[in-house]
Design a protein around this motif. Sequence first.
Motif, PDB file in Angstrom:
ATOM      1  N   LYS B 235      -4.278  -6.500  -6.407  1.00  0.00           N
ATOM      2  CA  LYS B 235      -5.359  -7.029  -5.576  1.00  0.00           C
ATOM      3  C   LYS B 235      -4.881  -7.364  -4.176  1.00  0.00           C
ATOM      4  O   LYS B 235      -5.205  -8.398  -3.611  1.00  0.00           O
ATOM      5  N   GLY B 236      -4.092  -6.456  -3.606  1.00  0.00           N
ATOM      6  CA  GLY B 236      -3.686  -6.621  -2.218  1.00  0.00           C
ATOM      7  C   GLY B 236      -2.480  -7.506  -1.984  1.00  0.00           C
ATOM      8  O   GLY B 236      -2.118  -7.763  -0.852  1.00  0.00           O
ATOM      9  N   GLU B 237      -1.881  -8.003  -3.052  1.00  0.00           N
ATOM     10  CA  GLU B 237      -0.719  -8.850  -2.869  1.00  0.00           C
ATOM     11  C   GLU B 237       0.478  -8.282  -3.622  1.00  0.00           C
ATOM     12  O   GLU B 237       0.309  -7.640  -4.660  1.00  0.00           O
ATOM     13  N   ILE B 238       1.656  -8.544  -3.087  1.00  0.00           N
ATOM     14  CA  ILE B 238       2.858  -8.076  -3.772  1.00  0.00           C
ATOM     15  C   ILE B 238       3.135  -8.991  -4.962  1.00  0.00           C
ATOM     16  O   ILE B 238       3.238 -10.201  -4.815  1.00  0.00           O
ATOM     17  N   LYS B 239       3.197  -8.384  -6.141  1.00  0.00           N
ATOM     18  CA  LYS B 239       3.435  -9.197  -7.325  1.00  0.00           C
ATOM     19  C   LYS B 239       4.879  -9.117  -7.767  1.00  0.00           C
ATOM     20  O   LYS B 239       5.386 -10.023  -8.419  1.00  0.00           O
ATOM     21  N   ALA B 240       5.490  -7.990  -7.462  1.00  0.00           N
ATOM     22  CA  ALA B 240       6.904  -7.866  -7.792  1.00  0.00           C
ATOM     23  C   ALA B 240       7.534  -6.879  -6.833  1.00  0.00           C
ATOM     24  O   ALA B 240       6.875  -5.963  -6.357  1.00  0.00           O
ATOM     25  N   ALA B 241       8.825  -7.071  -6.564  1.00  0.00           N
ATOM     26  CA  ALA B 241       9.540  -6.145  -5.699  1.00  0.00           C
ATOM     27  C   ALA B 241      10.976  -6.102  -6.139  1.00  0.00           C
ATOM     28  O   ALA B 241      11.499  -7.076  -6.676  1.00  0.00           O
ATOM     29  N   GLY B 242      11.596  -4.970  -5.946  1.00  0.00           N
ATOM     30  CA  GLY B 242      12.999  -4.871  -6.323  1.00  0.00           C
ATOM     31  C   GLY B 242      13.345  -3.500  -6.842  1.00  0.00           C
ATOM     32  O   GLY B 242      12.721  -2.511  -6.458  1.00  0.00           O
ATOM     33  N   LYS B 243      14.316  -3.453  -7.726  1.00  0.00           N
ATOM     34  CA  LYS B 243      14.724  -2.172  -8.323  1.00  0.00           C
ATOM     35  C   LYS B 243      13.532  -1.536  -9.041  1.00  0.00           C
ATOM     36  O   LYS B 243      12.811  -2.204  -9.782  1.00  0.00           O
ATOM     37  N   ALA B 244      13.369  -0.260  -8.836  1.00  0.00           N
ATOM     38  CA  ALA B 244      12.169   0.425  -9.335  1.00  0.00           C
ATOM     39  C   ALA B 244      11.986   0.246 -10.848  1.00  0.00           C
ATOM     40  O   ALA B 244      10.891  -0.050 -11.319  1.00  0.00           O
ATOM     41  N   ARG B 245      13.061   0.398 -11.600  1.00  0.00           N
ATOM     42  CA  ARG B 245      12.943   0.309 -13.055  1.00  0.00           C
ATOM     43  C   ARG B 245      12.426  -1.059 -13.500  1.00  0.00           C
ATOM     44  O   ARG B 245      11.568  -1.159 -14.379  1.00  0.00           O
ATOM     45  N   LYS B 246      12.952  -2.080 -12.858  1.00  0.00           N
ATOM     46  CA  LYS B 246      12.545  -3.445 -13.212  1.00  0.00           C
ATOM     47  C   LYS B 246      11.074  -3.662 -12.876  1.00  0.00           C
ATOM     48  O   LYS B 246      10.323  -4.228 -13.672  1.00  0.00           O
ATOM     49  N   VAL B 247      10.683  -3.211 -11.693  1.00  0.00           N
ATOM     50  CA  VAL B 247       9.306  -3.433 -11.257  1.00  0.00           C
ATOM     51  C   VAL B 247       8.346  -2.692 -12.180  1.00  0.00           C
ATOM     52  O   VAL B 247       7.319  -3.233 -12.600  1.00  0.00           O
TER      53      VAL B 247
END
Lengths: 268, 417
Positions: B235-247
């Motif tokens: 919904k327009g907000e970053i909920k998670a960021a980081g290593k692709a596998r983890k996200v």
Amino acid sequence: MYLLAHLKDLIEYKELLYNLAKKELKIKYKNSALGFFWSLLNPILTMLVFSLVFVVIFKFKGIEYYSIFLLAGLLPWNFFNASVMGGAGSIIANSSLVKKVYFPRELIPISVALASLVNLFLELLVFLVFIIVVGFLSPKYFAVFKFLPYLVILLPILFLFSVGLALLVAALNVYLRDIQHIITILLMVWFYASPIIYKIDGMVPPKLIPFYKLNPMTDIILSFKSVLYWRHAPNLNWVLLSLFYAIISFLIGYAVFLRLEPDFAEEL
Amino acid sequence: MALFPVKGRANKNVKGTAVTAQGIWKEFRVYHEKNQSIKEIFIKRKRAEYETFWALKDVSFAVKQGITFGLIGENGSGKSTMLKILAKILRANQGTVEIKGKVSALLELGTGFHPELTGRENVFLNGSILGLSRKEISKRFNDIVAFSELEQFIDSPVKTYSSGMYVRLGFAVATNVDPDVLLIDEILAVGDEAFQRKSLDKLYELKKQKKTIIVVSHALSSIAEICDEAIWLDKGEIKAAGKARKVVATYLREVNRKEEERSDNEDEERLATPGSRRGSGELQIKSVKLLDGRGKERSIFKTGDKLIFRMEYEAKQPIEKPIFGFTLYTRSGVLCIGTNSRIFGLVPDKLSGNGVMEYEFDKLPLLGGEYELTVVVHDITGMHIFDSHDKKYHFRVSAIDNSDIGLFKTSGSWRMS
């Protein structure tokens, strides 16, 4: 300064500008058997019709070689007309590009004007052939060739003026599609309000003459007619005034365009 | 629910950052009735009514040079909008985007092609949009055509192309113009499998050349596979960021949780309605019997038993290549098995009159529980359904002692060495 920075960008995009203009010409004549000849046929037919009306029906005798007189004003007008009309719908016609890739959007109406400029050059070539034919009957018309170099000044002025207006209507038309229809009507009125099919001296009632001073196309058309029909240098005042109008038109058109441009993709 | 610390602003001064998005806000207007004619403005004396919503709310991230970066999220999460802002197609209401180098973008279904122009002309047009000279494009032209596999069609107007052809050419152009930053939206969702594989290979090649790539995709496995880093937009907000596998893993967990909630709700509704029947009826399944190894009809079986679904059909007219199939669901709606006779390799050329079709489990693999059976007969394409009995039949597999848990009995074995 802002505009200047943008203009510098445009030079980097000259390859694209060339491709876009080529595309305009290609699409215009796609699926038509006579193709490019249509653009030549149009002024020739217009010329024939007006000559018929004025010379044969109205028995108008005040203008020698009326056809040359008419074409001298009609050709620059047709360029102006095509650039503004084409410009008005150009962003919408190219929405498939605008919505997918970034490039300076002003290249689109400018490329339409460039395509029209190619048409104008071809029409001028045909016009000069016509001058040669007439020259054998009345050799004084060969003098047109002597004054042709003035076009090097007049054409850029005409181009700048037309592009300015094209940019303005192109941008506005994205938000208000009626612009395209309004423009069609306005241009028709404007055509008759400009000294293209008639001359001002001796034909326009003196009371109306001040209004012609308000019409930017008057000075441009009269300058073209000086060179292509009257065979003398255009009045310096006309040229300077045209240049002034052209710069104003370009600055306003470009400024409005740049203001509206970033939201085109969303509006289309 | 904070999953990873993402609130902090992206660090602008990271050395070798290719793309920086800083505090991006984007608002969309949803017009109730779009008025673009002067008449309406004058008559109503107002602009059209609209509602606004924020598609992106303070999104910041930085992409280092040479990495592959994924944007994931549900439909409407703002990921495609973000990509369009990076590509300068849309303007953010607030925030700044900085990109170093030449950007090539492939947004939803192909790049900007002009429908009236031929493939060839569009390649040159697009090349010049991306700042290539005529010579440079000519040099790459053969590669682009070869990659797109459109040799025969390159001189036809692109309006005659299928969407697959469109995307192939778009991908070929976007990846062959030597961009510094490549933006791709959902490319892997289109085209046949062979081309998808080829596209992925091409992306890997660009990745090896240390190009910066930003991908938006639903194909989570490919995101996890190809991307180094990712962000999850919700919904327009970053909920998670980081290593692709983890996200991706975090995102999947959330999606599964939501899915379960939804199916629980559906369950209650579904249980209230008995199985339904639909289909065009030229070929009908007259009866369905659940038989054990001795041919006796039953409704309770044991794991490892023989189980036969016996379908008696009647063809009102000769039917070409009909396909029989069935699906088994648990009571809570989890699909356990779905198969049909075409998968097995049994496709009768023509069927007419009455007859019987059977499916036999030599050893029923299902563990204890309640199951629902749907049987269907359709044409070879699967598009035309003759008859379908949706979840009309029930049976129970009784739990046996000392059994596995889950849905299926495993056929594996333990070993010690």
